[in-house]
Design a protein around this motif. Structure first.
Motif, mmCIF file in Angstrom:
data_model
loop_
_atom_site.group_PDB
_atom_site.id
_atom_site.type_symbol
_atom_site.label_atom_id
_atom_site.label_comp_id
_atom_site.label_asym_id
_atom_site.label_seq_id
_atom_site.Cartn_x
_atom_site.Cartn_y
_atom_site.Cartn_z
ATOM 1 N N ARG A 341 0.774 -1.343 0.114
ATOM 2 C CA ARG A 341 -0.080 0.010 0.105
ATOM 3 C C ARG A 341 0.893 1.199 0.018
ATOM 4 O O ARG A 341 0.524 2.067 -0.668
ATOM 5 N N ASP A 342 1.956 1.288 0.758
ATOM 6 C CA ASP A 342 2.594 2.583 0.924
ATOM 7 C C ASP A 342 3.425 2.710 -0.287
ATOM 8 O O ASP A 342 3.796 3.783 -1.020
ATOM 9 N N LEU A 343 3.941 1.680 -1.179
ATOM 10 C CA LEU A 343 4.593 1.924 -2.563
ATOM 11 C C LEU A 343 3.528 2.151 -3.673
ATOM 12 O O LEU A 343 3.759 3.162 -4.284
ATOM 13 N N LYS A 344 2.407 1.604 -3.385
ATOM 14 C CA LYS A 344 1.417 2.130 -4.536
ATOM 15 C C LYS A 344 0.943 3.766 -4.144
ATOM 16 O O LYS A 344 0.495 4.354 -5.144
ATOM 17 N N ALA A 345 0.704 4.008 -2.929
ATOM 18 C CA ALA A 345 0.553 5.482 -2.557
ATOM 19 C C ALA A 345 1.292 6.487 -3.210
ATOM 20 O O ALA A 345 0.738 7.526 -3.471
ATOM 21 N N VAL A 346 2.766 5.971 -3.454
ATOM 22 C CA VAL A 346 3.518 7.214 -4.199
ATOM 23 C C VAL A 346 3.835 6.769 -5.433
ATOM 24 O O VAL A 346 4.564 7.350 -6.268
ATOM 25 N N GLY A 347 2.782 5.917 -6.272
ATOM 26 C CA GLY A 347 2.841 5.686 -7.612
ATOM 27 C C GLY A 347 3.825 4.766 -8.213
ATOM 28 O O GLY A 347 3.727 4.517 -9.473
ATOM 29 N N LEU A 348 4.186 3.723 -7.063
ATOM 30 C CA LEU A 348 5.222 2.768 -7.674
ATOM 31 C C LEU A 348 4.510 1.514 -8.125
ATOM 32 O O LEU A 348 3.413 1.326 -7.744
ATOM 33 N N THR A 349 5.186 0.970 -8.827
ATOM 34 C CA THR A 349 4.348 -0.635 -9.403
ATOM 35 C C THR A 349 4.836 -1.728 -8.372
ATOM 36 O O THR A 349 5.845 -1.894 -8.229
ATOM 37 N N VAL A 350 4.083 -2.465 -8.280
ATOM 38 C CA VAL A 350 4.161 -3.693 -7.138
ATOM 39 C C VAL A 350 3.457 -4.758 -7.960
ATOM 40 O O VAL A 350 2.352 -5.104 -8.268
ATOM 41 N N ARG A 351 4.542 -5.643 -8.503
ATOM 42 C CA ARG A 351 4.109 -6.612 -9.498
ATOM 43 C C ARG A 351 3.487 -7.967 -8.843
ATOM 44 O O ARG A 351 2.631 -8.493 -9.232
#
Length: 407
Positions: A341-351
């Motif tokens: 969630r934290d990675l997605k919140a800043v616009g990063l892709t989580v495979r």
């Protein structure tokens, strides 16, 4: 000077108005006030920071704190040169000069990495059994060469130009650690009138509140910590020691601590010590130092780009640094979902989220899959792909079966 390619455009607790220039392995970079050397290197797309002790395998930044095993560098130059300094706890300052160690002729092209190809011939203790003849060669030839190949940095041979102090402190309560538990313990004791000393190894009090987007009493964790710290600062019966590591607890509640008074500067101001040794005598001690995350085992889990989930959240939330362009999160507890969630919140892709547990909550699965993240439950990461940079990973069911490679 390189551009901070992986610096997030907003967020973090850094001061973007205060840029700082530093050097790593002779190359100039830029960071911000509030960065550590590790966060600034990551922001500048520097992933490879060291080599392993024996086989010279490429190593990257693994944590964000004092438990860092990989990012050991030589700091400063001349008489102040200091080997084996953890980049994760080194505060960035103007003119900082650091270099990698345990490599030849360079970090990226280390000829001693050939040790990994002949590892079967280099078991533990092989040098004591192999280099035995002639006996006079051990001290003059063999040992110096082995130490040079496996050494971890060079100490300066010049006299130390700085000076150091020793001090004593008596208190009713010593609180070790200034995270949420430590701050609450110190505040409660201070309100009762006790003489309180609170020490934390970081430059800024707050602990995990600085790394996580939590809410306490209706305000952010960072704001809650700020209010609590301000109350402690204004109390006459409280002493705050940031940049201080408590290293020993002895008989009769005598404790030893080292305060890094001016380690965050290129050199101490005139008349001030670089470090101070504290002898603390406390009636009671509260240990609130928190917990350290343990990594998961899989082949090549030491490659640059493999990081602890807590470290990823710290770099994203505290330092506004993207640990990479995309991520695979491997977890055995609920922190994996927080990391996604934290990675997605800043616009990063989580495979993918790979969870060793069975039956990931259906609502969580739907949430992640709807935003493009595959969920593999009852699965493990078998192997990381890449050498000096992480390229992907192989994921497979825990009980065996057909695996899948993800970039």
């Amino acid at each position: 000077m390189t551009r901070q390619k992986f610096r997030l455009p907003v967020g973090g607790l850094i001061d973007r108005l205060q840029s700082i220039e530093f050097r790593f392995d002779g190359k100039r970079f830029e960071g911000y006030e509030g960065d550590t050397l590790a966060s600034a290197l990551l922001a500048n797309a520097v992933r490879l920071v060291g080599r392993s002790f024996k086989y010279h395998r490429p190593r990257g930044i693994f944590t964000s704190g004092s438990e860092e095993p990989n990012a050991l560098v030589e700091l400063r130059e001349g008489a102040r040169r200091e080997p084996n300094t953890r980049a994760t706890v080194t505060e960035l300052f103007e003119g900082l000069s650091a270099c990698s160690q345990n490599r030849w002729p360079s970090l990226r092209f280390d000829w001693r990495a050939i040790n990994g190809l002949i590892s079967a011939l280099l078991p533990a203790g092989f040098y004591y059994k192999t280099f035995m003849w002639p006996a006079s060669f051990w001290e003059k030839v063999y040992e110096p060469q082995i130490r040079r190949a496996a050494g971890l940095g060079r100490a300066s041979s010049r006299a130390d130009p700085d000076h150091y102090e020793a001090s004593w402190h008596h208190c009713d309560l010593l609180v070790i650690g200034a995270g949420p538990a430590g701050l609450m313990a110190a505040r409660a004791a201070a309100r009762s009138g006790a003489r309180v000393l609170i020490a934390d190894e970081q430059a800024r009090f707050g602990g995990t509140l600085l790394d996580e987007p939590v809410v306490i009493d209706g305000v952010t964790g960072v704001e809650w910590a700020r209010v609590c710290i301000e109350e402690l600062k204004t109390a006459d019966n409280v002493t705050l020691l940031p940049r201080t590591t408590v290293f020993g607890h002895y008989d009769h509640n005598v404790l030893g601590a080292v305060e890094r008074v001016n380690d965050h500067l290129a050199e101490p101001p005139p008349g001030q010590p670089r470090q101070r040794l504290w002898h603390i005598i406390a009636r009671q001690v509260v240990l609130a130092s928190g917990a350290m995350e343990r990594g998961l085992s899989f082949t090549n889990n030491d490659r640059p780009g493999v990081m602890l989930a807590g470290a990823v959240r710290s770099y994203v939330n505290r330092y506004a640094v993207a640990p990479g362009e995309s991520a695979i999160v491997f977890a055995n507890n609920d922190s994996g979902v927080r990391t996604v969630r934290d990675l997605k919140a800043v616009g990063l892709t989580v495979r993918a989220l790979v969870d060793v547990r069975s039956n990931v909550d259906s609502a969580v699965r739907a949430e992640l899959e709807d935003t493009g993240t595959q969920v593999f439950d009852n699965s493990v990461v078998l192997r990381a792909h890449g050498t000096t940079q992480l390229r992907g990973a192989r994921i497979a069911p825990r009980g065996g079966g057909q695996g899948v490679d993800l970039d």
